[in-house]
Design a protein around this motif. Structure first.
Motif, PDB file in Angstrom:
ATOM      1  N   TYR A 162      33.029 -13.230 -20.742  1.00 15.77           N
ATOM      2  CA  TYR A 162      33.367 -14.062 -19.406  1.00 15.77           C
ATOM      3  C   TYR A 162      33.063 -13.043 -18.167  1.00 15.77           C
ATOM      4  CZ  TYR A 162      35.333 -17.483 -22.714  1.00 15.77           C
ATOM      5  OH  TYR A 162      35.731 -18.468 -23.435  1.00 15.77           O
ATOM      6  N   GLU A 163      32.699 -13.833 -17.082  1.00 18.92           N
ATOM      7  CA  GLU A 163      33.025 -13.040 -15.661  1.00 18.92           C
ATOM      8  C   GLU A 163      33.766 -14.421 -15.068  1.00 18.92           C
ATOM      9  OE1 GLU A 163      30.537 -10.558 -17.561  1.00 18.92           O
ATOM     10  OE2 GLU A 163      29.505 -12.363 -17.008  1.00 18.92           O
ATOM     11  N   PHE A 164      34.391 -14.081 -13.948  1.00 21.81           N
ATOM     12  CA  PHE A 164      34.803 -15.188 -13.226  1.00 21.81           C
ATOM     13  C   PHE A 164      34.863 -14.665 -11.612  1.00 21.81           C
ATOM     14  CE2 PHE A 164      38.469 -12.528 -15.001  1.00 21.81           C
ATOM     15  CZ  PHE A 164      39.233 -12.182 -13.931  1.00 21.81           C
ATOM     16  N   VAL A 165      34.971 -15.518 -10.817  1.00 19.91           N
ATOM     17  CA  VAL A 165      35.192 -15.398  -9.527  1.00 19.91           C
ATOM     18  C   VAL A 165      36.405 -16.087  -8.913  1.00 19.91           C
ATOM     19  CG1 VAL A 165      34.491 -15.782  -7.079  1.00 19.91           C
ATOM     20  CG2 VAL A 165      32.690 -15.135  -8.895  1.00 19.91           C
ATOM     21  N   LEU A 166      37.444 -15.415  -8.243  1.00 18.32           N
ATOM     22  CA  LEU A 166      38.561 -15.895  -8.115  1.00 18.32           C
ATOM     23  C   LEU A 166      38.673 -15.884  -6.420  1.00 18.32           C
ATOM     24  CD1 LEU A 166      41.688 -17.355  -8.410  1.00 18.32           C
ATOM     25  CD2 LEU A 166      42.363 -14.657  -8.501  1.00 18.32           C
ATOM     26  N   LEU A 167      39.102 -17.113  -5.756  1.00 17.74           N
ATOM     27  CA  LEU A 167      39.118 -16.895  -4.339  1.00 17.74           C
ATOM     28  C   LEU A 167      40.403 -17.316  -3.722  1.00 17.74           C
ATOM     29  CD1 LEU A 167      36.053 -19.060  -3.082  1.00 17.74           C
ATOM     30  CD2 LEU A 167      36.194 -16.544  -3.262  1.00 17.74           C
ATOM     31  N   PHE A 168      41.385 -16.402  -3.247  1.00 14.07           N
ATOM     32  CA  PHE A 168      42.565 -16.664  -2.897  1.00 14.07           C
ATOM     33  C   PHE A 168      42.796 -16.597  -1.476  1.00 14.07           C
ATOM     34  CE2 PHE A 168      42.702 -12.052  -4.236  1.00 14.07           C
ATOM     35  CZ  PHE A 168      43.262 -11.431  -3.397  1.00 14.07           C
ATOM     36  N   ASP A 169      43.705 -17.060  -0.758  1.00 13.71           N
ATOM     37  CA  ASP A 169      43.829 -16.696   0.803  1.00 13.71           C
ATOM     38  C   ASP A 169      45.464 -16.689   1.095  1.00 13.71           C
ATOM     39  OD1 ASP A 169      45.085 -19.421   0.678  1.00 13.71           O
ATOM     40  OD2 ASP A 169      43.943 -20.275   1.985  1.00 13.71           O
ATOM     41  N   VAL A 170      45.623 -16.105   2.217  1.00 13.83           N
ATOM     42  CA  VAL A 170      46.875 -15.700   2.976  1.00 13.83           C
ATOM     43  C   VAL A 170      46.925 -15.887   4.150  1.00 13.83           C
ATOM     44  CG1 VAL A 170      46.172 -13.303   3.327  1.00 13.83           C
ATOM     45  CG2 VAL A 170      48.399 -13.669   3.184  1.00 13.83           C
ATOM     46  N   LYS A 171      48.143 -16.634   4.528  1.00  9.68           N
ATOM     47  CA  LYS A 171      48.247 -17.078   5.999  1.00  9.68           C
ATOM     48  C   LYS A 171      49.660 -16.594   6.477  1.00  9.68           C
ATOM     49  CE  LYS A 171      48.629 -21.176   8.578  1.00  9.68           C
ATOM     50  NZ  LYS A 171      48.748 -22.811   8.754  1.00  9.68           N
ATOM     51  N   ASN A 172      49.624 -15.881   7.573  1.00 11.34           N
ATOM     52  CA  ASN A 172      50.674 -15.298   8.216  1.00 11.34           C
ATOM     53  C   ASN A 172      51.347 -14.226   7.070  1.00 11.34           C
ATOM     54  OD1 ASN A 172      50.042 -16.104  10.969  1.00 11.34           O
ATOM     55  ND2 ASN A 172      51.042 -18.055  10.435  1.00 11.34           N
ATOM     56  N   GLY A 173      50.925 -13.590   6.493  1.00 15.28           N
ATOM     57  CA  GLY A 173      51.312 -12.685   5.572  1.00 15.28           C
ATOM     58  C   GLY A 173      50.566 -11.311   5.174  1.00 15.28           C
ATOM     59  N   ASN A 174      51.225 -10.568   4.267  1.00 19.10           N
ATOM     60  CA  ASN A 174      50.594  -9.302   3.893  1.00 19.10           C
ATOM     61  C   ASN A 174      50.237  -9.377   2.477  1.00 19.10           C
ATOM     62  OD1 ASN A 174      49.947  -6.655   3.329  1.00 19.10           O
ATOM     63  ND2 ASN A 174      51.538  -5.673   4.265  1.00 19.10           N
ATOM     64  N   PRO A 175      49.132  -9.469   2.122  1.00 22.42           N
ATOM     65  CA  PRO A 175      48.900  -9.580   0.508  1.00 22.42           C
ATOM     66  C   PRO A 175      48.862  -8.513  -0.153  1.00 22.42           C
ATOM     67  CG  PRO A 175      46.724  -9.776   1.818  1.00 22.42           C
ATOM     68  CD  PRO A 175      47.856  -9.618   2.959  1.00 22.42           C
ATOM     69  N   ASN A 176      48.747  -7.356   0.304  1.00 19.62           N
ATOM     70  CA  ASN A 176      49.067  -6.059  -0.431  1.00 19.62           C
ATOM     71  C   ASN A 176      48.993  -4.858   0.392  1.00 19.62           C
ATOM     72  OD1 ASN A 176      46.705  -4.227  -2.728  1.00 19.62           O
ATOM     73  ND2 ASN A 176      48.797  -4.113  -2.500  1.00 19.62           N
ATOM     74  N   GLY A 177      50.331  -4.446   0.896  1.00 27.61           N
ATOM     75  CA  GLY A 177      50.707  -3.524   1.664  1.00 27.61           C
ATOM     76  C   GLY A 177      50.151  -1.985   1.056  1.00 27.61           C
ATOM     77  N   ASP A 178      49.703  -1.158   2.160  1.00 29.53           N
ATOM     78  CA  ASP A 178      49.343   0.220   1.742  1.00 29.53           C
ATOM     79  C   ASP A 178      50.493   1.137   2.082  1.00 29.53           C
ATOM     80  OD1 ASP A 178      48.335   2.812   1.365  1.00 29.53           O
ATOM     81  OD2 ASP A 178      46.851   2.482   2.894  1.00 29.53           O
TER      82      ASP A 178
END
Length: 286
Positions: A9-25
């Motif tokens: 399998y391969e897959f494509v996932l689309l996700f979104d974020v609004k007024n947030g931090n999805p992955n801080g450094d």
């Protein structure tokens, strides 16, 4: 293992974020991760794996065979101890490590899914190459990382209050992006699944996790996050019929007609999916 998946399998996932931090450094003041050359937002593979682990732990509640090896505050040596107890009668060192590795794959969902490095001196269980892997995700458009100053109307101790002459307000900040639609590619290998025992039941649970994990990972820092599209390519056989990059090229994302200015919602985008080639089934799960 006989019940492992039989298809690539391969897959494509689309996700979104609004007024947030999805992955801080953490090396950048916990600001959202950004490609400095393009301004596109980035999230790491381990960020999404963490959410899958948390979802599985939530819905399975430590059910037998669905334990999570890499969990918050886990002491990994202790997590491996039951594997060694289960193979205590084996005297040959290499065979003992091999049997302990098999035990870990059988009892821990994340080990047989993502793999693990367990080849350390204490309770050595070898290494496992997991059949399921993510690439880094990247936002469709450049994103703008912002900071918002916040105040707390209290302090932790009287000493802090005295130092501030009775003014209990303390300052802080929140980092966020106004909106970002992210795209991530994933890969599932049937030959590696055969080695770890990753089964059709595990695969169904993984698909459910991708669709629902954000709904059980809410926090003030992450804003509003949601899985928007999950597009799966299922090959006829375990080795596959078409290179992964050609399948990913079938999924294109553009701005919707009439959308102008910075994107602020998923409706600002249009997702187009081409026809799957012979030997590959295209499945839209979201």
């Amino acid at each position: 293992m006989s019940d492992s998946i039989k298809n690539r399998y391969e897959f494509v996932l689309l996700f979104d974020v609004k007024n947030g931090n999805p992955n801080g450094d953490p090396d950048g003041g916990n600001m959202p991760r950004i490609d400095p050359e393009t301004g596109h937002g980035i999230t790491t593979d381990v960020c999404l794996k963490r959410k899958v682990r948390n979802y599985v732990e939530l819905v399975k509640s430590n059910e037998a065979l669905y334990n999570i090896y890499v969990k918050e505050k886990a002491i990994l040596t202790e997590r491996r101890q039951p594997a060694y107890e289960a193979v205590a009668d084996e005297k040959d060192k290499s065979a003992k490590i091999s049997k302990a590795r098999t035990w870990m794959c059988k009892n821990f969902f994340d080990v047989r899914t993502f793999g693990a490095v367990m080849s350390v001196k204490e309770n050595n269980c070898g290494q496992v190459r997991g059949p399921v892997q993510f690439a880094f995700s990247q936002s469709i458009d450049p994103v703008v990382p912002l900071e918002a100053s916040i105040t707390r109307m209290a302090v932790e101790t009287k000493k802090e209050s005295d130092a501030q002459d009775g003014d209990n307000r303390t300052m802080g900040r929140k980092t966020y992006i106004p909106y970002g639609l992210y795209r991530v590619h994933g890969f599932i290998s049937a030959p590696l699944a055969k080695q770890t025992g990753f089964s059709e039941k595990d695969l169904d649970l993984f698909w459910n996790a991708l669709q629902n994990m954000f709904d059980h990972d809410r926090s003030a820092a992450r804003g509003e996050m949601a899985a928007r599209k999950l597009i799966v390519f299922k090959h006829d056989g375990e080795l596959g019929n078409v290179p992964a990059h050609k399948l990913f090229d079938l999924v294109s994302i553009s701005r919707s007609n009439g959308s102008s200015g910075p994107a602020r919602a998923f409706s600002d985008y249009e997702v187009t999916i081409g026809d799957a080639p012979s030997g590959v089934e295209l499945i839209e799960m979201l």
